[in-house]
Design a protein around this motif. Structure first.
Motif, PDB file in Angstrom:
ATOM      1  N   UNK A   1    -111.162 -72.744 -32.924  1.00 55.90           N
ATOM      2  CA  UNK A   1    -111.425 -71.805 -31.826  1.00 55.90           C
ATOM      3  C   UNK A   1    -112.871 -71.915 -31.354  1.00 55.90           C
ATOM      4  N   UNK A   2    -113.817 -71.982 -32.309  1.00 55.94           N
ATOM      5  CA  UNK A   2    -115.233 -72.076 -31.940  1.00 55.94           C
ATOM      6  C   UNK A   2    -115.506 -73.324 -31.105  1.00 55.94           C
ATOM      7  N   UNK A   3    -114.861 -74.416 -31.447  1.00 57.87           N
ATOM      8  CA  UNK A   3    -115.120 -75.675 -30.762  1.00 57.87           C
ATOM      9  C   UNK A   3    -114.425 -75.766 -29.405  1.00 57.87           C
ATOM     10  N   UNK A   4    -113.246 -75.156 -29.275  1.00 51.49           N
ATOM     11  CA  UNK A   4    -112.457 -75.341 -28.059  1.00 51.49           C
ATOM     12  C   UNK A   4    -112.477 -74.094 -27.167  1.00 51.49           C
ATOM     13  N   UNK A   5    -111.659 -73.091 -27.488  1.00 55.21           N
ATOM     14  CA  UNK A   5    -111.515 -71.916 -26.617  1.00 55.21           C
ATOM     15  C   UNK A   5    -112.843 -71.200 -26.393  1.00 55.21           C
ATOM     16  N   UNK A   6    -113.579 -70.999 -27.477  1.00 52.49           N
ATOM     17  CA  UNK A   6    -114.837 -70.271 -27.334  1.00 52.49           C
ATOM     18  C   UNK A   6    -115.851 -71.082 -26.535  1.00 52.49           C
ATOM     19  N   UNK A   7    -115.893 -72.379 -26.810  1.00 53.26           N
ATOM     20  CA  UNK A   7    -116.821 -73.223 -26.068  1.00 53.26           C
ATOM     21  C   UNK A   7    -116.562 -73.185 -24.571  1.00 53.26           C
ATOM     22  N   UNK A   8    -115.279 -73.158 -24.195  1.00 49.67           N
ATOM     23  CA  UNK A   8    -114.921 -73.079 -22.774  1.00 49.67           C
ATOM     24  C   UNK A   8    -115.350 -71.752 -22.171  1.00 49.67           C
ATOM     25  N   UNK A   9    -115.082 -70.642 -22.897  1.00 53.23           N
ATOM     26  CA  UNK A   9    -115.443 -69.313 -22.394  1.00 53.23           C
ATOM     27  C   UNK A   9    -116.953 -69.160 -22.263  1.00 53.23           C
ATOM     28  N   UNK A  10    -117.691 -69.647 -23.265  1.00 54.33           N
ATOM     29  CA  UNK A  10    -119.147 -69.496 -23.254  1.00 54.33           C
ATOM     30  C   UNK A  10    -119.780 -70.256 -22.100  1.00 54.33           C
ATOM     31  N   UNK A  11    -119.147 -71.321 -21.655  1.00 55.67           N
ATOM     32  CA  UNK A  11    -119.727 -72.130 -20.600  1.00 55.67           C
ATOM     33  C   UNK A  11    -119.431 -71.656 -19.194  1.00 55.67           C
ATOM     34  N   UNK A  12    -118.784 -70.511 -19.058  1.00 62.68           N
ATOM     35  CA  UNK A  12    -118.380 -70.040 -17.726  1.00 62.68           C
ATOM     36  C   UNK A  12    -119.438 -69.212 -17.014  1.00 62.68           C
ATOM     37  N   UNK A  13    -120.561 -68.991 -17.636  1.00 60.63           N
ATOM     38  CA  UNK A  13    -121.613 -68.231 -16.963  1.00 60.63           C
ATOM     39  C   UNK A  13    -122.638 -67.727 -17.947  1.00 60.63           C
ATOM     40  N   UNK A  14    -123.798 -67.357 -17.437  1.00 57.67           N
ATOM     41  CA  UNK A  14    -124.857 -66.820 -18.283  1.00 57.67           C
ATOM     42  C   UNK A  14    -124.534 -65.393 -18.673  1.00 57.67           C
ATOM     43  N   UNK A  15    -124.848 -65.051 -19.898  1.00 56.73           N
ATOM     44  CA  UNK A  15    -124.582 -63.692 -20.396  1.00 56.73           C
ATOM     45  C   UNK A  15    -125.809 -62.827 -20.198  1.00 56.73           C
TER      46      UNK A  15
END
Length: 482
Positions: free
Chosen positions: A279-293
């Motif tokens: 999850x950390x490598x795939x789904x989370x990586x995709x979500x984290x890259x969608x914009x600045x927090x």
């Protein structure tokens, strides 16, 4: 009588020279007229609030526990006030008031009535309050009487236990905590991932399915509490070992997010940890890259992070000291939140209760009408049940023997082969005493675990005897009826 939650927000406008020392979310008792003293001097609420303020340095650091004590004290003081009884008066008067209070709360008006569990919790809070009052010379009398009993525990033999005679005994119930059997636990994880009972896609189109399933499996494996996994940072997830091992992977937890602010170490099974890393490598990586927090409060910028800590706003800080609200403000060098659980937008995700509840209801509707409504505590209870079962059957001890000569597993292997099951479970759950663990597992279906272990051992030794099994089952049945 009023019970409010203290907040320091806006204290600069209160006309004070210094910021108040009262802890955030500390409960405060007030009389209806909002006065703390009158012509006769300070009111009982002054003493009550002094006791509440000292709870953090008297072994009660969690704010939810402060409120549990406050909710036990407030109705008592209100009852005494209504009947003109001094909370710090003579013992006879206080015991008479306690009798009236018991009648009111156990057999009085329906809307004021407490069940046995609530009564016992609040009486124990009052007992602690009066013990403090006597010690600090606010009172010379206590309305309770106590008796002593011996209890045998796994980590020290007989222990003297004090019992408040005002608490009520309850018939032993078969199960008072909900947990999931293996099949239901698997069904729950699969449903979170958008899969049916057969492991095939069920047509559900929810968001972040990989996150939900990975976290549920992680909690089922480690038994961590809701706050502990909700505010877990990606740096704190244990490294996946280079090879699959039957021995669990140690999982240290920092005291800033644990109950009671006690650092402890749990464990996580290899497969659950592998799914979390996926999850950390795939789904989370995709979500984290969608914009600045951009957190709501001022950001705490993190750099040079490792498993132990990182530079937070330029100063090296260990993760174990970061409180939940501070973890929500962390922003890494890529402008992303380092919390493990993220929304599809890249913002931190914290609403696990809603995810678990909705998934439970979907399972009831589509697959299994008997399925319970699952909470984070349900997953923790399930881990305790499954772990005790494996410990009792010797699974972990046998696994430890297989890897005892390997460096990375040597310490845990030695621990598993030489430690009593209840002591292992105590450490994993973060209990102070094995007595707490005893009381905890007593509320689970532990008789079935020991019955299965007994029969399994007999069959393995070719000692299975239908008559003996029938007799053993009858023994357990008699015990359940006691």
């Amino acid at each position: 009588m009023l019970l409010i939650s203290f907040s320091r927000a806006g204290w600069e406008q209160w006309g004070l020279d210094y910021e108040p020392l009262l802890p955030e979310r500390m409960p405060v008792l007030l009389d209806d007229d909002l006065l703390f003293e009158d012509d006769s001097g300070p009111r009982p609420t002054v003493v009550a609030n002094a006791w509440l303020r000292e709870l953090p340095i008297n072994g009660v650091p969690a704010w939810r526990s402060w409120w549990a004590y406050a909710r036990g004290l407030a109705p008592w003081l209100e009852f005494l006030q209504r009947h003109g009884v001094d909370p710090f008066g003579g013992r006879d008067e206080l015991r008479s008031a306690l009798g009236g209070f018991a009648e009111y709360r156990l057999a009085g008006p329906l809307k004021e009535r407490w069940d046995v569990e609530t009564w016992n919790q609040r009486v124990n809070a009052l007992s602690r309050f009066y013990g403090w009052c006597v010690e600090n010379k606010h009172s010379t009398a206590v309305p309770f009487t106590y008796s002593w009993a011996r209890r045998f525990t796994a980590d020290g033999g007989p222990k003297e236990v004090r019992r408040n005679n005002a608490t009520l005994r309850r018939a032993q119930r078969h199960v008072t905590m909900k947990y999931l059997e293996d099949e239901f636990a698997q069904l729950f994880v699969r449903a979170l991932a958008g899969l049916g009972p057969d492991g095939m896609p069920d047509g559900f189109r929810g968001r972040m399915l990989g996150r939900n399933a990975a976290m549920a499996e992680f909690v089922l494996s480690s038994g961590v509490r809701a706050q502990e996994f909700t505010f877990l940072l990606k740096y704190e997830v244990p490294t996946l070992p280079p090879r699959r091992s039957p021995v669990p992977v140690p999982f240290p937890l920092g005291r800033a997010v644990t109950k009671g602010k006690k650092a402890r170490e749990s464990w996580v099974l290899y497969d659950a940890l592998a799914r979390m890393h996926q999850y950390l490598d795939l789904d989370r990586g995709t979500a984290a890259g969608r914009g600045l927090y951009r957190p709501a409060a001022p950001a705490l910028n993190v750099c040079e992070a490792d498993w132990e800590g990182g530079h937070v706003d330029g100063e090296r800080r260990p993760w174990r000291l970061l409180l939940p609200e501070e973890r929500l403000r962390l922003v890494d060098e890529a402008g992303q939140s380092p919390l493990v659980a993220l929304q599809s937008t890249g913002a931190p995700f914290t609403d696990w209760d809603t995810v678990f509840r909705r998934t439970s209801r979907r399972i009831r509707r589509d697959f299994e009408p008997r399925f319970p409504i699952v909470s984070a505590h349900t997953l923790r209870h399930t881990m305790a049940m499954a772990t005790l079962k494996r410990l009792t059957q010797g699974y972990y001890a046998q696994a430890a023997q297989l890897v005892k000569d390997t460096d990375e597993d040597a310490a845990l292997a030695l621990y598993l082969t030489r430690t009593e099951p209840l002591l292992v479970l105590r450490d994993l759950l973060g209990h102070t005493s094995v007595l707490t663990t005893e009381l905890y597992v007593r509320r689970l279906d532990v008789r079935r675990i020991y019955r299965e272990a007994y029969l399994r051992a007999g069959r393995a030794a070719d000692l299975a005897d239908p008559a003996a099994e029938t007799e053993a089952a009858a023994e357990f049945a008699d015990e359940e009826d006691c």
